[in-house]
Design a protein around this motif. Structure first.
Motif, PDB file in Angstrom:
ATOM      1  N   ASP A  64      29.752  -0.280  34.032  1.00 16.00           N
ATOM      2  CA  ASP A  64      29.869   0.612  32.971  1.00 16.00           C
ATOM      3  C   ASP A  64      29.480   0.061  31.623  1.00 16.00           C
ATOM      4  OD1 ASP A  64      32.187  -0.086  32.205  1.00 16.00           O
ATOM      5  OD2 ASP A  64      33.617   1.466  32.817  1.00 16.00           O
ATOM      6  N   ASP A 447      16.413   1.672  36.719  1.00 20.42           N
ATOM      7  CA  ASP A 447      16.949   3.140  36.625  1.00 20.42           C
ATOM      8  C   ASP A 447      17.307   3.697  38.094  1.00 20.42           C
ATOM      9  OD1 ASP A 447      15.815   3.473  34.345  1.00 20.42           O
ATOM     10  OD2 ASP A 447      14.603   5.100  34.574  1.00 20.42           O
ATOM     11  N   ASP A 602      19.008   1.916  27.844  1.00 15.26           N
ATOM     12  CA  ASP A 602      20.384   2.000  28.608  1.00 15.26           C
ATOM     13  C   ASP A 602      21.220   1.210  27.679  1.00 15.26           C
ATOM     14  OD1 ASP A 602      22.509   1.469  30.189  1.00 15.26           O
ATOM     15  OD2 ASP A 602      21.538   0.744  31.792  1.00 15.26           O
ATOM     16  N   PRO A 603      22.243   1.972  26.950  1.00 11.65           N
ATOM     17  CA  PRO A 603      23.119   1.331  25.853  1.00 11.65           C
ATOM     18  C   PRO A 603      24.260   0.415  26.560  1.00 11.65           C
ATOM     19  CG  PRO A 603      23.919   3.811  26.421  1.00 11.65           C
ATOM     20  CD  PRO A 603      22.395   3.510  27.203  1.00 11.65           C
ATOM     21  N   ARG A 604      24.522   0.375  27.741  1.00 10.75           N
ATOM     22  CA  ARG A 604      25.431  -0.525  28.314  1.00 10.75           C
ATOM     23  C   ARG A 604      25.067  -1.683  27.731  1.00 10.75           C
ATOM     24  NH1 ARG A 604      25.300   0.906  34.292  1.00 10.75           N
ATOM     25  NH2 ARG A 604      23.089   1.145  33.893  1.00 10.75           N
TER      26      ARG A 604
ATOM     27  N   VAL B  24      22.115   9.908  25.092  1.00 10.35           N
ATOM     28  CA  VAL B  24      22.477   9.109  26.348  1.00 10.35           C
ATOM     29  C   VAL B  24      23.700   8.200  26.137  1.00 10.35           C
ATOM     30  CG1 VAL B  24      21.411   6.841  27.303  1.00 10.35           C
ATOM     31  CG2 VAL B  24      19.738   8.930  26.451  1.00 10.35           C
ATOM     32  N   PRO B  25      23.998   7.530  24.854  1.00 13.17           N
ATOM     33  CA  PRO B  25      25.184   6.830  24.891  1.00 13.17           C
ATOM     34  C   PRO B  25      26.359   7.592  25.122  1.00 13.17           C
ATOM     35  CG  PRO B  25      24.264   6.794  22.871  1.00 13.17           C
ATOM     36  CD  PRO B  25      23.521   7.339  23.703  1.00 13.17           C
ATOM     37  N   HIS B  28      26.993   8.172  28.796  1.00 12.05           N
ATOM     38  CA  HIS B  28      27.514   7.004  29.230  1.00 12.05           C
ATOM     39  C   HIS B  28      29.099   6.885  29.066  1.00 12.05           C
ATOM     40  CE1 HIS B  28      24.331   4.546  31.123  1.00 12.05           C
ATOM     41  NE2 HIS B  28      23.546   5.123  30.277  1.00 12.05           N
ATOM     42  N   ARG B  32      32.141   6.561  31.547  1.00  9.86           N
ATOM     43  CA  ARG B  32      32.952   5.554  31.666  1.00  9.86           C
ATOM     44  C   ARG B  32      34.617   5.952  31.614  1.00  9.86           C
ATOM     45  NH1 ARG B  32      31.332   2.446  27.278  1.00  9.86           N
ATOM     46  NH2 ARG B  32      32.960   3.552  26.061  1.00  9.86           N
ATOM     47  N   ASP B  42      25.550   8.029  37.458  1.00  5.26           N
ATOM     48  CA  ASP B  42      24.691   7.264  36.309  1.00  5.26           C
ATOM     49  C   ASP B  42      23.884   8.339  35.424  1.00  5.26           C
ATOM     50  OD1 ASP B  42      23.501   5.298  35.260  1.00  5.26           O
ATOM     51  OD2 ASP B  42      21.755   5.060  36.611  1.00  5.26           O
ATOM     52  N   VAL B  44      20.449   9.594  33.614  1.00  9.20           N
ATOM     53  CA  VAL B  44      18.954   9.449  33.679  1.00  9.20           C
ATOM     54  C   VAL B  44      18.185   9.979  32.461  1.00  9.20           C
ATOM     55  CG1 VAL B  44      18.889   8.900  36.019  1.00  9.20           C
ATOM     56  CG2 VAL B  44      18.460  11.270  35.249  1.00  9.20           C
TER      57      VAL B  44
END
Lengths: 746, 186
Positions: A64, A447, A602-604, B24-25, B28, B32, B42, B44
């Motif tokens: 994550d 992705d 993707d900021p992870r 987007v973040p 996420h 999390r 996930d 996308v």
């Protein structure tokens, strides 16, 4: 099972009988796997051969950005090694030579919004993929496709994948002839063919109508067929320049010429012979060296050719080899509207830009091919429905998917182009730039792909945005460059044959992982992807757009007249190309710019711990083993039929189970074995029973007589007792067949 | 058999395209932090697609998206497969509202909702065909829920062609806050 099991009834009679049966079988296999009655690897290959593919995180693990986390899917049977049942997967829909009818596109739009995320993704091999699909939805999804003439059989796994072909075939100025009917014939000839079931890896076939253009990409296929003609006694004969053993991946290899003229009547048998040699001699244990290209390299093309020719002579004649030649017009597309020139060109600059990049005149006067620029190969369900309507209005029903992830309308009267453009614009699909530098190709990468190392789609999206901005500065030559991105060395983005290509790699800087892309320059897209590019070095992912812009601008500024990018790179030299990018290779420390430590989109914080075990290679399951598994499933089905009170059908299914097992075993001794029941029983007796190979230490030939007796028996009037007995005997026969196979294999 | 597939969309007050890259973040982080209390897989990003799904937090049973469909941005929740007990529409609407409440904690997203308009879509052509009869069945189900949430009748209109999934748009006479609507849900 799926709540929508009703599609079996709903579409009854609308699906080809054999396809309907195959899907029913697959649904039964799902049940058997759930009950633990099919072994994990066997089931994995089974579902792959139905196009049901794994997807990233399907092992239940995901990073994550801080730590690895378990995705707590409901605990049920796995659907393959390290692949959880409830984890969503990808459904690959085979589109032979990219041809899609309007009805087919409508159905795929429906499937995308009901089972996926309302996105249809066009792949680099003219397939359509849906992501985040639950395995229990797949039988109904397949039924809905089958009802409009699409099978997903052998879309993945160790099988003959989608047969690709030039999307301009039949309309092109440079083709020798239309390859479409030949691509169609080989698609359905090799589909499910006995000689394509024993591969150690996948097998790809491509057709091109000419040598000069890139459209067929035959140079990196297992079989690449280029249409050619020759004159014999004043007559024009059609044939193919046939290449074998090409491939990309981590070890790209150009295909070798097998024969400079394979007459059209020999195309199918020779391809069958190639498949048989590959199935017999191809590597099975070392998956990374199991593609045909390694066998051709190991043997040398001359020995490989000899083996193919010997095999060709030994093939049992098959009327399908030439039957298709009786009607080569079966795949012809006919225009809906009469040809008409464009006439006065509209003054709209947006139309002019679109026309310049997206429209190509057909060989047939007054008609044009128009391309839809799909960003990253994606379109929504709503857009797909809109496109299908436009196809119905303008083209007489069909479209073609392309290997650069776009769609084509063919047979559009030139006069109708402005109206078609307005229709596309209304759908948000009027973007120009098809086939230009900003039309970046990308595989799914991190992705959704289990093998992805870097975000090829994230990068491609960023490149697309930036290259559109500088498009005006580049000039025509640089604007026509091809940029392609792969998320890993497996090269699904076809980066080797791009002018500027990238493949995802990872580097460690001060103990932290940093996403990178290896830069590959100077691949040749034309002449069916005639040459592969040179690796220059790994570039931090975040600097790749700057690298691309710099290379494109330098080429635009410094190219000699008519010099291709490949020639430019060769003239300037690899060392100098690297030198011009040296400042972009450095990675700043984390505390100076942490953005380098995340990937595009993707900021992870970047990690490679999400990489899983890929399914591109499928599982090696021999033909005999697949056949024995099929016979077990038929015994199970026979039991269900008996429970439903269908005694004659139950008995017949039990008999068929024995026949399937006997055929699977006997084919180990006779690869030309047909499907006729009398032949199977006779050959089984002669090759396995009489030599005491199908033989039990204590019972002798007893189990074989179960088959012989039911074969000779009138099975049409069976009662429940007969059926029950046949099922019990079939179970014993299948068990004995497994024992026999173990002895043969050892 | 009633379908399990239900989508609910609530529209943003602001009609212009939202800055998806900012969502987007946040998605996420929601994943999390397990902030939705169900299995999420996930994130996308389909921001490159015209009037597409935008960005989506993909889940096992539910997807949560910042949707750009119809050219009107909003929050779209897709209940995909789990059996629903009780009022299935209320269940999906509740999830959409809770998701919206999470987004509202990040003011710079500009994700304020108008609650006087809701799109309900059933992407299941077998069990919920986009027909007059399908519309009638769905409106019967929605009327009571609308009355309860707004304390007034809601106007229901069919929002799908026969080729599209059955969709109903509900328009209410008022626009309560997300919290108020959550409190009124059964």
């Amino acid at each position: 099972m799926s709540e929508q099991a009703g599609y079996k009834q709903h579409l009854s009679g609308q699906i080809r009988e054999d396809w309907a049966r195959e899907i029913d079988i697959f649904e039964t296999q799902l049940e058997l796997r759930q009950q633990g009655k099919i072994e994990e690897k066997l089931f994995a290959e089974t579902r792959l051969r139905r196009g049901v593919y794994g997807q990233r995180y399907d092992n239940g693990q995901r990073h994550d950005g801080v730590t690895n986390r378990t995705l707590a899917f409901p605990q049920r049977a796995s659907k393959g090694p390290g692949t959880l049942w409830d984890a969503p997967g990808m459904m690959r829909i085979k589109i032979p030579f990219g041809k899609i009818t309007a009805d087919q596109l409508d159905v795929m739009a429906e499937l995308a919004e009901e089972y996926s995320d309302a996105i249809l993704h066009v792949t680099t091999r003219q397939d359509i993929q849906l992501h985040f699909v639950h395995i229990e939805d797949t039988p109904d999804l397949m039924r809905r496709l089958a009802a409009v003439g699409i099978t997903t059989r052998e879309a993945c796994g160790n099988s003959v994948r989608n047969v690709t072909a030039c999307p301009y075939a039949g309309t092109c100025h440079t083709e020798s002839f239309d390859v479409t009917p030949y691509a169609n014939a080989i698609t359905f000839f090799l589909l499910g063919h006995d000689d394509t079931q024993d591969f150690g890896r996948k097998f790809k076939v491509a057709f091109s109508g000419c040598k000069s253009e890139p459209c067929g990409l035959t140079n990196f296929h297992d079989i690449g067929a280029i249409a050619v003609t020759r004159q014999v006694d004043g007559e024009t004969q059609r044939g193919f320049e046939l290449y074998v053993g090409g491939g990309l991946g981590s070890v790209p290899q150009a295909a070798k010429l097998l024969d400079d003229f394979v007459p059209e009547a020999e195309l199918l048998p020779l391809s069958q012979a190639i498949c048989r040699v590959f199935g017999r001699l191809g590597e099975k244990d070392n998956r990374s060296r199991a593609r045909l290209k390694f066998l051709v390299k190991k043997l040398g093309i001359d020995e490989f050719r000899d083996l193919v020719q010997q095999e060709r002579k030994a093939l049992r004649p098959d009327p399908r080899w030439t039957a298709f030649l009786d009607d080569l017009s079966v795949t012809d597309e006919r225009p809906l509207l009469p040809a008409a020139p464009l006439g006065e060109v509209p003054t709209d600059p947006a139309f002019a830009a679109w026309q310049r990049s997206n429209v190509r005149r057909q060989a047939q006067a007054g008609y044009a091919v128009a391309s839809i620029t799909l960003p990253l190969g994606d379109l929504t369900s709503d857009q797909a429905r809109g496109v299908s309507e436009l196809a119905r209005r303008f083209t007489g029903d069909t479209l073609r998917a392309t290997v650069d992830q776009n769609l084509l309308f063919r047979w559009v009267p030139e006069a109708a182009l402005p109206e078609l453009y307005r229709g596309l614009e209304a759908l948000g699909l009027g973007e120009p730039g098809s086939g230009t530098i900003s039309d970046v190709t990308a595989c799914p990468g991190t992705d959704t792909c289990k093998l992805g190392i870097s975000s090829s789609r994230g990068l491609a999206g960023e490149l697309r945005r930036r290259l559109e901005v500088i498009d005006g500065e580049l000039g025509a030559a640089a604007r026509d460059l091809h940029v392609k991105c792969s998320g890993c060395f497996n090269a699904c983005g076809q980066h080797h044959v791009a002018d500027i290509g990238f493949l995802g790699v990872s580097r460690t800087v001060s103990g932290r992982r940093v996403p990178h892309f290896q830069l590959v320059v100077g691949g040749q897209w034309t002449e069916n992807a005639a040459a592969f590019g040179l690796a220059i070095g790994a570039i931090p992912s975040k600097n790749v757009p700057l690298v691309t812009e710099r290379l494109a601008k330098r080429y635009a500024q410094e190219r000699n007249a008519s010099e291709t990018f490949r020639a430019f790179v060769e003239r300037v030299g690899k060392k100098q190309v690297r030198a011009m990018l040296e400042d972009l290779i450095e990675v700043p420390p984390y505390d100076v710019d942490p953005s380098f430590y995340s990937d595009w989109g993707d900021p992870r914080e970047y990690t490679i711990s999400d990489i899983g075990v890929g399914e591109c290679a499928g599982e090696v399951v021999p033909f005999a083993q697949m056949g024995l598994a099929a016979s077990e499933r038929e015994v199970f089905e026979a039991q269900l039929l008996l429970e439903q009170g269908q005694s004659p059908a139950a008995l017949e299914r039990a008999y068929r189970a024995m026949l399937s097992a006997a055929r699977a075993l006997t084919r180990e001794k006779n690869p030309n074995l047909g499907e006729d029941a009398d032949e199977v029983v006779r050959e089984f007796k002669q090759r396995l029973v009489e030599p005491r190979l199908f033989w039990d230490q204590y019972a002798g030939s007893k189990f074989s007589h179960f088959l012989f007796r039911w074969h000779d028996h009138d099975r049409g009037d069976a009662g429940p007792d007969d059926a029950r007995q046949a099922i019990e005997e079939a179970q014993l026969f299948v068990d004995a067949a497994h024992e026999c196979y173990a002895r043969l294999a050892s | 058999m009633p379908t399990r597939k239900i989508q609910v969309k609530l529209y943003f007050v602001a009609s212009e395209r939202p800055p998806l890259e900012r969502f987007v973040p946040v998605l996420h982080t929601i994943l999390r932090d397990d902030a939705l209390g169900e299995l999420m897989i996930d994130v996308v990003d389909y921001g490159h697609v015209h009037h597409g799904p935008g960005v989506v937090l993909i889940g096992h049973a539910t997807d949560y998206g910042i949707d750009l469909g119809e050219g009107r941005p909003g929050v779209l929740v897709f209940r995909k497969r789990e059996p629903v007990t009780g009022d299935r529409i209320a269940d999906a609407l509740g999830r959409a509202l809770r998701f919206a409440a999470l987004l509202a904690r990040v003011p710079e997203l500009g994700s304020a909702l108008r609650t006087d308009e809701v799109l309900i879509r059933l992407p299941d052509r077998l069990h919920a065909p986009s027909t007059d009869a399908g519309f009638e069945r769905l409106t019967a189900e929605l009327s009571a829920l609308g009355q309860r949430l707004y304390d007034a009748p809601v106007a229901l209109e069919r929002a799908s062609s026969p080729r599209q999934p059955l969709s109903v748009r509900w328009r209410a006479p008022s626009s309560p806050t997300v919290e108020e609507l959550l409190a009124r849900l059964p």
